[in-house]
Design an enzyme around this catalytic site. Structure first.
Site, PDB file in Angstrom:
ATOM      1  N   SER A  84      61.702  41.930  43.072  1.00  0.00           N
ATOM      2  CA  SER A  84      60.248  42.097  43.121  1.00  0.00           C
ATOM      3  C   SER A  84      59.938  43.591  43.060  1.00  0.00           C
ATOM      4  CB  SER A  84      59.678  41.451  44.374  1.00  0.00           C
ATOM      5  OG  SER A  84      60.402  41.893  45.480  1.00  0.00           O
ATOM      6  N   LEU A  85      58.669  43.932  43.212  1.00  0.00           N
ATOM      7  CA  LEU A  85      58.237  45.323  43.104  1.00  0.00           C
ATOM      8  C   LEU A  85      57.597  45.752  44.407  1.00  0.00           C
ATOM      9  CD1 LEU A  85      56.497  45.096  39.620  1.00  0.00           C
ATOM     10  CD2 LEU A  85      58.524  46.459  40.118  1.00  0.00           C
ATOM     11  N   LYS A 117      50.136  44.572  35.090  1.00  0.00           N
ATOM     12  CA  LYS A 117      50.880  43.593  35.887  1.00  0.00           C
ATOM     13  C   LYS A 117      50.238  42.244  35.621  1.00  0.00           C
ATOM     14  CE  LYS A 117      52.811  42.717  40.438  1.00  0.00           C
ATOM     15  NZ  LYS A 117      52.484  41.298  40.538  1.00  0.00           N
ATOM     16  N   LYS A 292      57.009  52.225  35.627  1.00  0.00           N
ATOM     17  CA  LYS A 292      58.478  52.206  35.690  1.00  0.00           C
ATOM     18  C   LYS A 292      58.977  53.536  35.154  1.00  0.00           C
ATOM     19  CE  LYS A 292      58.386  47.312  34.635  1.00  0.00           C
ATOM     20  NZ  LYS A 292      58.538  46.283  33.608  1.00  0.00           N
ATOM     21  N   LYS A 316      48.216  47.705  42.835  1.00  0.00           N
ATOM     22  CA  LYS A 316      47.403  46.494  42.809  1.00  0.00           C
ATOM     23  C   LYS A 316      45.910  46.790  42.660  1.00  0.00           C
ATOM     24  CE  LYS A 316      49.378  42.856  43.675  1.00  0.00           C
ATOM     25  NZ  LYS A 316      50.215  42.356  44.721  1.00  0.00           N
ATOM     26  N   CYS A 411      14.995  14.978  47.111  1.00  0.00           N
ATOM     27  CA  CYS A 411      15.057  16.259  46.419  1.00  0.00           C
ATOM     28  C   CYS A 411      14.523  17.355  47.342  1.00  0.00           C
ATOM     29  CB  CYS A 411      14.223  16.177  45.146  1.00  0.00           C
ATOM     30  SG  CYS A 411      13.968  17.773  44.361  1.00  0.00           S
ATOM     31  N   CYS A 414      10.977  18.532  45.767  1.00  0.00           N
ATOM     32  CA  CYS A 414       9.761  17.691  45.677  1.00  0.00           C
ATOM     33  C   CYS A 414       9.806  16.456  46.557  1.00  0.00           C
ATOM     34  CB  CYS A 414       9.502  17.300  44.229  1.00  0.00           C
ATOM     35  SG  CYS A 414      10.614  16.006  43.628  1.00  0.00           S
TER      36      CYS A 414
HETATM   37  S1  IVH Z   1      58.941  44.389  36.399  1.00  0.00           S
HETATM   38  C1  IVH Z   1      62.587  45.089  38.821  1.00  0.00           C
HETATM   39  N1  IVH Z   1      56.731  44.379  34.935  1.00  0.00           N
HETATM   40  O1  IVH Z   1      55.386  41.037  39.167  1.00  0.00           O
HETATM   41  C2  IVH Z   1      61.311  44.911  38.097  1.00  0.00           C
HETATM   42  N2  IVH Z   1      56.981  42.784  36.657  1.00  0.00           N
HETATM   43  O2  IVH Z   1      56.690  41.708  42.099  1.00  0.00           O
HETATM   44  C3  IVH Z   1      60.714  43.595  38.308  1.00  0.00           C
HETATM   45  N3  IVH Z   1      55.101  41.203  36.830  1.00  0.00           N
HETATM   46  O3  IVH Z   1      57.272  38.420  39.751  1.00  0.00           O
HETATM   47  C4  IVH Z   1      59.539  43.231  37.551  1.00  0.00           C
HETATM   48  N4  IVH Z   1      53.906  42.045  35.194  1.00  0.00           N
HETATM   49  O4  IVH Z   1      56.951  38.649  37.277  1.00  0.00           O
HETATM   50  C5  IVH Z   1      57.404  43.813  35.958  1.00  0.00           C
HETATM   51  N5  IVH Z   1      54.847  44.438  33.579  1.00  0.00           N
HETATM   52  C6  IVH Z   1      55.535  43.893  34.581  1.00  0.00           C
HETATM   53  C7  IVH Z   1      55.033  42.790  35.285  1.00  0.00           C
HETATM   54  C8  IVH Z   1      55.785  42.255  36.335  1.00  0.00           C
HETATM   55  C9  IVH Z   1      53.963  41.095  36.111  1.00  0.00           C
HETATM   56  C10 IVH Z   1      55.475  40.342  37.972  1.00  0.00           C
HETATM   57  C11 IVH Z   1      56.905  39.885  37.909  1.00  0.00           C
HETATM   58  C12 IVH Z   1      57.335  39.757  39.342  1.00  0.00           C
HETATM   59  C13 IVH Z   1      56.307  40.525  40.079  1.00  0.00           C
HETATM   60  C14 IVH Z   1      56.983  41.698  40.772  1.00  0.00           C
END
Ligand code: IVH
Length: 673
Positions: A84-85, A117, A292, A316, A411, A414
């Site tokens: 995840s991110l 995203k 990234k 976000k 209603c 009315c």
């Molecule tokens: S990169 C190690 N790029 O966001 C990098 N993720 O929390 C992992 N997501 O479930 C993901 N758009 O599916 C990346 N342009 C994007 C993205 C993306 C949506 C989603 C991904 C993952 C979540 C990450």
């Protein structure tokens, strides 16, 4: 005749062409051939594969639809887990991220690949020697579910890669999403039927992907953007994220067109702001942007913390959905009398705006969600769309729970009775001629050309008449004086006199027009005519119960419910009485209408009649109580065959349905005349 060898060669050509056109359409957004041509090629390939099942290959475009439903999904293990991110929620946190990356790399400024995203579902796609072999959900990161058959239905996913130079083993990762338009359409249909809504495009995409029956997935118009790779074997990829995505695109993978390279924290902040401003205008939902570090070597140096890379961050946006307290449910009455339930909410910030009211669509939705004041609800605000209540949080119901919510019986505007025939999703106010909420629309409809045909009484005049309190119901039109009309804005003596004359003239009408002019829900011109034919006079229609009303052709329980509800309403009866007293009248029926010897019989007309048109024949039959259908079946009572009758006559003879020629048909009409 073609030989099996020729068929195989043709199938290979078709597969290649179809894959190419698919790529032009779904990835490049630049189709070369019309859809019909694509369909023609696809059908040709389907034909060949049916003839020679051994020609069906996993990369065949025919394999996108129609796989049999599964009992359950298989499991797929990944060597390189899907992570995840880390999140950032504002520019400050974004700057912190950039600082950590710079420190980690001992660099002054870092280049990033900036990507939307996507708000969808993460998937991985495995290709062997350029052919799509297997696709899976993220699952717990290491083990996902095998959803290959469903992913094949997504036309944007290449089944065979283009160009060359791809690694023999390639795992591509991306986000499956439902375009906003498809999401809205899916929910609009659910609203129309009073069914459960998907709270957001992500839920809808997830729900559509995790269908055991791929045919349901195929119907949902899912799409995908790819954003990275997993395991790569037997080949290498470029060493910059941006170039990796370019390479993926050249092989046929859809990549988000909004992704771009930015420099340093300032570049990131500008991209973040820019995408936030454009968010509502994009055809898909995004919930933030991802940065990234662009260099793959640098990414490797930075490595991971816990389950997220140090070299990437998700920044976000404010959410589009929130939960809040449902304080009350009230009703708005629309111009057509439809009652729309509206949620009064504890104020809540959604997508940067404070929401205090949201639509609940219709009474069926309130029942379906079982909403009661005190519930916690999910509110969604998408772009300029009116905020909507998407669902209720079951685990946060009030205790004690109030009684189930019921639509008002009267209603709120009315006081007329509210009607909702069995099976109807929307409740209506039955005071069509009287309800102030419906006043302008009711008068407009009453005066329309196909109704009472009051020439010159347009929308602007109606607005003035209503706003000045001169007209409350259509009956008031007949009490207007020339002087009152001349005093309206933009009315000269002459036009006032013309309008006055037009109002007078409209008094002479027909029963069908009059019934239509009343604006009863679901009663259009054709139904009004059928009611007039069936009953012959107004008092009989007004006195009929729902069962009797349904004896008129094409009047089912819903329409009958609306008609009976309308005439039950004393306010409407009073307006109708006043209209008759003002001199509105129509000719008496030519014939006692009760003689309807053909009730319960279905006729089919075919061929050409000499003595009348088909429409006339149809009308004469309907007057006698028959239904007139378009095709012959075992239920058909009789077929009337004119000159040059074709397949319907043959079908009638096959089924043993009685056939009348024109002479015998005329005898029948005369007999009952
Ligand atoms: S990169 C190690 N790029 O966001 C990098 N993720 O929390 C992992 N997501 O479930 C993901 N758009 O599916 C990346 N342009 C994007 C993205 C993306 C949506 C989603 C991904 C993952 C979540 C990450």
């Amino acid at each position: 005749m073609t030989t099996p060898k020729q068929d195989a060669a043709r199938a290979a050509v078709l597969r290649e062409q179809l894959n190419y056109h698919n790529y032009r359409y779904y990835v490049l957004d630049d189709p070369e051939i019309p859809d019909a041509e694509y369909d023609r090629l696809l059908r040709e390939l389907q034909g060949l594969e049916e003839k020679h099942p051994e020609l069906v290959a996993p990369d065949s475009p025919t394999q996108r639809v129609g796989a049999a439903p599964l009992a359950e999904f298989g499991k797929v293990r990944r060597e390189i887990p899907m992570l995840s991110l880390a999140n950032a929620y504002n520019e400050e946190e974004l700057a912190d991220f950039d600082r950590r990356v710079r420190e980690g790399l001992e660099a002054e400024s870092v280049e990033y690949n900036a990507e939307p995203k996507m708000d969808g579902v993460a998937v991985s796609l495995i290709y062997r020697d350029g052919v799509f072999m297997q696709g899976a959900t993220r699952g717990d990161g290491t083990t996902g579910e095998d959803i290959t058959s469903n992913l094949r239905t997504i036309r944007a996913i290449p089944l065979r890669l283009f160009g060359g130079g791809w690694p023999s083993g390639l795992e591509v990762r991306g986000e499956v999403y439902l375009p906003k338009e498809s999401f809205e359409a899916l929910n609009a249909e659910a609203i129309r039927r009073g069914e459960k809504l998907f709270a957001n495009p992500r839920n809808a995409a997830a729900g559509s992907l995790r269908q055991l029956d791929p045919r349901i997935t195929a119907a949902r118009r899912l799409d995908i953007f790819c954003y990275g790779v997993g395991k790569v074997a037997g080949g290498a990829l470029p060493d910059r994220q941006h170039q990796v995505l370019e390479r993926l695109q050249s092989w046929g993978f859809p990549v988000c067109p909004e992704q771009t390279v930015v420099q340093g924290a300032d570049g990131c902040a500008a991209y973040y702001r820019g995408m936030q401003a454009r968010r509502d205008g994009l055809p898909y939902e995004i919930d933030g942007v991802v940065f990234k570090g662009n260099g793959v070597r640098e990414q490797e140096r930075l490595g991971f913390v816990a389950r997220a890379p140090r070299w990437a961050v998700a920044c976000k946006f404010p959410p589009k959905e929130e939960t809040t307290l449902l304080k009350a449910i009230e009703f708005q009455v629309g111009r057509t009398g439809a009652l729309t339930p509206v949620a009064r909410l504890e104020p809540v910030r959604v997508g940067g705006v404070t929401v205090t009211n949201a639509t609940l669509h219709n009474m069926a939705m309130v029942e379906r969600m079982d909403l009661r004041p005190g519930d916690t609800v999910i509110v969604r605000r998408a772009g300029d769309v009116i905020p909507q209540v998407m669902g209720m949080v079951e685990s946060r119901r009030p205790d004690p729970l109030p009684e189930p919510f019921r639509a008002p019986e009267q209603c709120p505007v009315c006081g007329s009775a509210v009607v909702r025939p069995e099976g109807e999703v929307v409740a209506h106010c039955s005071g069509g001629l009287y309800c102030p909420a419906q006043r302008k629309q009711a008068i407009h409809h009453f005066a329309a050309r196909r109704a009472m045909d009051i020439d010159g009484l347009g929308e602007k005049l109606i607005d003035q008449l209503v706003e000045r309190g001169l007209v409350e119901s259509p009956a008031d039109l007949y009490g207007l004086t020339r002087e009152q009309l001349a005093a309206l804005d933009r009315m000269a003596e002459k036009s006032a006199a013309n309008l006055h004359a037009a109002i007078e003239k409209s008094k002479q009408t027909t029963l069908a027009r009059f019934l239509y002019s009343l604006g009863i829900p679901e009663v259009g011109e054709a139904t009004a005519q059928q009611l007039a034919d069936e009953f012959g006079d107004l008092d009989a229609v007004m006195a009929a119960n729902e069962e009797r009303l349904q004896q008129a052709p094409d009047v089912g329980p819903v329409v009958a419910g609306h008609i009976a509800g309308f005439f039950r309403e004393p306010h409407n009866r009073a307006v109708i009485e006043r209209l008759r007293e003002s001199g509105v009248h129509w000719p008496a029926p030519e014939r006692a209408p009760a003689v309807r010897p053909l009730v319960g019989q279905t006729f089919v007309l075919t061929g050409t009649l000499e003595s009348m048109t088909r429409d006339e024949a149809k009308e004469r039959l309907q007057r006698l109580g028959a239904k007139v259908a378009g095709s012959v079946s075992a239920k058909t009572s009789c077929v009337v065959a004119g000159a040059e009758a074709g397949s319907k006559l043959v079908k009638a003879q096959e089924l043993g349905v009685p056939v009348l020629d024109e002479a015998r048909f005329l005898d029948l009409l005369h007999e009952y005349a």
